[in-house]
Scaffold this motif. Structure first.
Motif, PDB file in Angstrom:
ATOM      1  N   MET A 106     -31.997  28.383  19.640  1.00  0.00           N
ATOM      2  CA  MET A 106     -31.553  27.644  18.454  1.00  0.00           C
ATOM      3  C   MET A 106     -30.402  26.684  18.763  1.00  0.00           C
ATOM      4  O   MET A 106     -30.078  25.820  17.957  1.00  0.00           O
ATOM      5  N   LEU A 107     -29.786  26.807  19.949  1.00  0.00           N
ATOM      6  CA  LEU A 107     -28.637  25.972  20.285  1.00  0.00           C
ATOM      7  C   LEU A 107     -29.048  24.813  21.184  1.00  0.00           C
ATOM      8  O   LEU A 107     -29.786  25.000  22.154  1.00  0.00           O
ATOM      9  N   ASP A 108     -28.551  23.630  20.849  1.00  0.00           N
ATOM     10  CA  ASP A 108     -28.746  22.505  21.747  1.00  0.00           C
ATOM     11  C   ASP A 108     -27.742  22.598  22.890  1.00  0.00           C
ATOM     12  O   ASP A 108     -26.791  23.395  22.856  1.00  0.00           O
ATOM     13  N   LYS A 109     -27.936  21.790  23.907  1.00  0.00           N
ATOM     14  CA  LYS A 109     -27.126  21.887  25.115  1.00  0.00           C
ATOM     15  C   LYS A 109     -25.648  21.628  24.852  1.00  0.00           C
ATOM     16  O   LYS A 109     -24.774  22.355  25.351  1.00  0.00           O
ATOM     17  N   ARG A 110     -25.346  20.624  24.031  1.00  0.00           N
ATOM     18  CA  ARG A 110     -23.936  20.283  23.802  1.00  0.00           C
ATOM     19  C   ARG A 110     -23.212  21.389  23.041  1.00  0.00           C
ATOM     20  O   ARG A 110     -22.066  21.725  23.357  1.00  0.00           O
ATOM     21  N   THR A 111     -23.865  21.952  22.042  1.00  0.00           N
ATOM     22  CA  THR A 111     -23.250  23.031  21.286  1.00  0.00           C
ATOM     23  C   THR A 111     -22.982  24.227  22.188  1.00  0.00           C
ATOM     24  O   THR A 111     -21.896  24.822  22.148  1.00  0.00           O
ATOM     25  N   ALA A 112     -23.954  24.582  23.021  1.00  0.00           N
ATOM     26  CA  ALA A 112     -23.789  25.721  23.923  1.00  0.00           C
ATOM     27  C   ALA A 112     -22.629  25.509  24.886  1.00  0.00           C
ATOM     28  O   ALA A 112     -21.819  26.420  25.116  1.00  0.00           O
ATOM     29  N   LEU A 113     -22.516  24.317  25.447  1.00  0.00           N
ATOM     30  CA  LEU A 113     -21.446  24.051  26.409  1.00  0.00           C
ATOM     31  C   LEU A 113     -20.082  23.968  25.729  1.00  0.00           C
ATOM     32  O   LEU A 113     -19.081  24.422  26.289  1.00  0.00           O
ATOM     33  N   PHE A 114     -20.027  23.408  24.519  1.00  0.00           N
ATOM     34  CA  PHE A 114     -18.751  23.373  23.794  1.00  0.00           C
ATOM     35  C   PHE A 114     -18.302  24.787  23.437  1.00  0.00           C
ATOM     36  O   PHE A 114     -17.100  25.057  23.374  1.00  0.00           O
ATOM     37  N   CYS A 115     -19.252  25.676  23.199  1.00  0.00           N
ATOM     38  CA  CYS A 115     -18.901  27.072  22.908  1.00  0.00           C
ATOM     39  C   CYS A 115     -18.187  27.730  24.083  1.00  0.00           C
ATOM     40  O   CYS A 115     -17.432  28.691  23.891  1.00  0.00           O
ATOM     41  N   CYS A 116     -18.414  27.207  25.279  1.00  0.00           N
ATOM     42  CA  CYS A 116     -17.918  27.865  26.488  1.00  0.00           C
ATOM     43  C   CYS A 116     -16.806  27.088  27.187  1.00  0.00           C
ATOM     44  O   CYS A 116     -16.482  27.375  28.347  1.00  0.00           O
ATOM     45  N   ILE A 117     -16.219  26.094  26.529  1.00  0.00           N
ATOM     46  CA  ILE A 117     -15.044  25.406  27.077  1.00  0.00           C
ATOM     47  C   ILE A 117     -13.821  26.227  26.695  1.00  0.00           C
ATOM     48  O   ILE A 117     -13.439  26.273  25.529  1.00  0.00           O
ATOM     49  N   PRO A 118     -13.190  26.901  27.654  1.00  0.00           N
ATOM     50  CA  PRO A 118     -12.161  27.899  27.323  1.00  0.00           C
ATOM     51  C   PRO A 118     -10.747  27.328  27.288  1.00  0.00           C
ATOM     52  O   PRO A 118      -9.901  27.694  28.103  1.00  0.00           O
ATOM     53  N   GLY A 119     -10.457  26.451  26.382  1.00  0.00           N
ATOM     54  CA  GLY A 119      -9.101  25.932  26.320  1.00  0.00           C
ATOM     55  C   GLY A 119      -8.839  25.159  25.059  1.00  0.00           C
ATOM     56  O   GLY A 119      -9.635  24.312  24.675  1.00  0.00           O
ATOM     57  N   GLY A 120      -7.727  25.469  24.374  1.00  0.00           N
ATOM     58  CA  GLY A 120      -7.373  24.758  23.164  1.00  0.00           C
ATOM     59  C   GLY A 120      -8.454  24.863  22.108  1.00  0.00           C
ATOM     60  O   GLY A 120      -9.054  23.863  21.728  1.00  0.00           O
ATOM     61  N   ALA A 121      -8.711  26.085  21.641  1.00  0.00           N
ATOM     62  CA  ALA A 121      -9.839  26.326  20.733  1.00  0.00           C
ATOM     63  C   ALA A 121      -9.825  25.388  19.532  1.00  0.00           C
ATOM     64  O   ALA A 121     -10.869  24.817  19.179  1.00  0.00           O
ATOM     65  N   SER A 122      -8.672  25.223  18.896  1.00  0.00           N
ATOM     66  CA  SER A 122      -8.621  24.362  17.710  1.00  0.00           C
ATOM     67  C   SER A 122      -8.952  22.920  18.061  1.00  0.00           C
ATOM     68  O   SER A 122      -9.650  22.228  17.301  1.00  0.00           O
ATOM     69  N   GLU A 123      -8.471  22.466  19.242  1.00  0.00           N
ATOM     70  CA  GLU A 123      -8.774  21.095  19.656  1.00  0.00           C
ATOM     71  C   GLU A 123     -10.249  20.936  20.007  1.00  0.00           C
ATOM     72  O   GLU A 123     -10.888  19.946  19.643  1.00  0.00           O
ATOM     73  N   ILE A 124     -10.810  21.925  20.702  1.00  0.00           N
ATOM     74  CA  ILE A 124     -12.227  21.872  21.075  1.00  0.00           C
ATOM     75  C   ILE A 124     -13.104  21.865  19.823  1.00  0.00           C
ATOM     76  O   ILE A 124     -14.066  21.094  19.721  1.00  0.00           O
ATOM     77  N   ILE A 125     -12.777  22.714  18.876  1.00  0.00           N
ATOM     78  CA  ILE A 125     -13.551  22.778  17.629  1.00  0.00           C
ATOM     79  C   ILE A 125     -13.482  21.459  16.878  1.00  0.00           C
ATOM     80  O   ILE A 125     -14.486  20.959  16.366  1.00  0.00           O
ATOM     81  N   SER A 126     -12.285  20.868  16.836  1.00  0.00           N
ATOM     82  CA  SER A 126     -12.094  19.659  16.046  1.00  0.00           C
ATOM     83  C   SER A 126     -12.859  18.460  16.598  1.00  0.00           C
ATOM     84  O   SER A 126     -13.283  17.587  15.840  1.00  0.00           O
ATOM     85  N   VAL A 127     -13.049  18.406  17.934  1.00  0.00           N
ATOM     86  CA  VAL A 127     -13.729  17.247  18.522  1.00  0.00           C
ATOM     87  C   VAL A 127     -15.199  17.512  18.813  1.00  0.00           C
ATOM     88  O   VAL A 127     -15.937  16.578  19.140  1.00  0.00           O
ATOM     89  N   SER A 128     -15.637  18.756  18.706  1.00  0.00           N
ATOM     90  CA  SER A 128     -17.018  19.093  19.080  1.00  0.00           C
ATOM     91  C   SER A 128     -18.036  18.322  18.236  1.00  0.00           C
ATOM     92  O   SER A 128     -19.058  17.855  18.751  1.00  0.00           O
ATOM     93  N   GLY A 129     -17.759  18.192  16.936  1.00  0.00           N
ATOM     94  CA  GLY A 129     -18.684  17.472  16.066  1.00  0.00           C
ATOM     95  C   GLY A 129     -18.817  16.006  16.433  1.00  0.00           C
ATOM     96  O   GLY A 129     -19.894  15.408  16.296  1.00  0.00           O
ATOM     97  N   ASP A 130     -17.727  15.415  16.928  1.00  0.00           N
ATOM     98  CA  ASP A 130     -17.755  13.995  17.302  1.00  0.00           C
ATOM     99  C   ASP A 130     -18.679  13.745  18.490  1.00  0.00           C
ATOM    100  O   ASP A 130     -19.147  12.622  18.686  1.00  0.00           O
ATOM    101  N   TYR A 131     -18.924  14.781  19.283  1.00  0.00           N
ATOM    102  CA  TYR A 131     -19.776  14.633  20.464  1.00  0.00           C
ATOM    103  C   TYR A 131     -21.177  15.208  20.244  1.00  0.00           C
ATOM    104  O   TYR A 131     -21.910  15.449  21.198  1.00  0.00           O
TER     105      TYR A 131
END
Length: 340
Positions: A106-131
């Motif tokens: 059910m997960l596309d590649k970008r969502t899966a990889l963003f889930c596994c970027i281990p740093g600055g969770a709030s920053e990663i979450i905030s920019v994930s939609g833009d990508y």
């Protein structure tokens, strides 16, 4: 507003009780557990934004006041171990992201990889939609990862750390007018700087630096009452805990059991990275674990402070780790795009 304040009071009470019965990092764990239970039952309170930033500044101020000048000279000796650990972190995270993509249809590649970027969770979450990633799934995954780590790592660190490493301020220390003034100044100034110049873990970093400057050069403060640090840890605990609500649980359930496996593998990765850092740097394994494990700069700094395990060193290395990962994000995105 009243309900949010009431939840904080109960969270602080739970933290105090855990600390009273001598559970490692009791303030943090007690409040975290209460926050999780409340979040799963009600899901009507959130502390994202200003409240969480204020809690970060309180913890940062406490760490900064206790910081010594020698730390800046020591940090340089950890550059190579930190750099190698970061390279291994990138490699391990990319592999886990690829595994999540392959095992969760059910997960596309970008969502899966963003889930596994281990740093600055709030920053990663905030920019994930833009990508092009699904920010809801990314938020759920990072929330679960940090909650699990903050729940487990303090217990492990508290059990493994030798008794002579505990160097917390004396319980009898009195909260003076000087304490009040320096905390107000640091919290206000750090909040202002973070609002003007946003950087990953900015609120914590600004508070640590300002606390160090005022405590070292302006005020003559040698110790701070231990309950002040405890309150900061409990605030972070309950604010992190309530994020793990029913929506988060249901989104992870949609992804499937693979999400739990990936989070567990992240924990294993953290232990391996800590061992590498321990061997290369000579720092104790527990300090290395708190400094390297991808569990949130603020949360691990609070844990280190609670256990008396080189909190200024842990905070510095965690902040450097988060900033390095966030600055590397454009290159990570390019790698993701090339693999499409």
């Amino acid at each position: 507003m009243i309900r949010a304040f009431t939840v904080l009071i109960f969270g602080l009470t739970a933290g105090f009780m855990f600390d009273y019965i001598n559970i490692p990092a009791g303030w943090l764990l007690g409040a975290l557990l209460f926050g999780i239970l409340y979040g799963l039952s009600r899901s009507d309170v959130t502390y994202d934004g200003v409240p969480f930033k204020l809690a970060l500044t309180l913890v940062g101020a406490n760490i900064g006041i206790l910081m010594e000048r020698e730390l800046f000279g020591v940090l340089g000796t950890y550059f190579v171990p930190l750099f190698i650990s970061l390279l291994l972190t990138f490699a391990g995270s990319f592999c886990l992201g690829w595994l999540l993509f392959k095992r969760a249809p059910m997960l596309d590649k970008r969502t899966a990889l963003f889930c596994c970027i281990p740093g600055g969770a709030s920053e990663i979450i905030s920019v994930s939609g833009d990508y092009g990633a699904d920010s809801r799934i990314v938020a759920a995954f990072h929330t679960a990862r940090i909650t699990f780590f903050v729940l487990l790592i303090p217990l492990i660190a508290g059990v493994w750390s030798p008794g002579d490493t505990f160097e917390l301020p004396e319980e009898s220390s009195i909260f003076t007018v000087e304490h009040f003034v320096i905390f107000v100044l640091v919290i206000a100034a750090a909040s202002f700087l973070n609002s003007r110049w946003k950087i990953p873990a900015g609120a914590l970093l600004y508070a640590i630096l300002l606390g160090f400057f005022l405590g070292e050069f302006v005020f003559d403060i040698e110790e701070v009452p231990s309950y002040i640090g405890g309150i900061g840890q409990a605030l972070i605990g309950v604010m992190v805990g309530v994020r793990f609500d029913r929506k988060t649980f249901l989104r992870l359930k949609q992804v499937g059991f693979i999400s739990a496996r990936i989070i567990f593998l992240f924990l294993v990765l953290g232990f391996l990275l800590a061992y590498v850092f321990h061997v290369l740097s000579g720092a104790s394994y527990v300090v290395s674990l708190l400094s390297i494990v991808p569990a949130g700069a603020a949360e691990m700094s609070a844990t280190a402070f609670a256990l008396g395990l080189a909190p200024t060193l842990v905070a510095s290395l965690q902040i450097l780790r988060v900033i390095a990962i966030f600055l590397s994000l454009p290159f990570i995105i390019k790698m993701i795009e090339k693999s499409d």
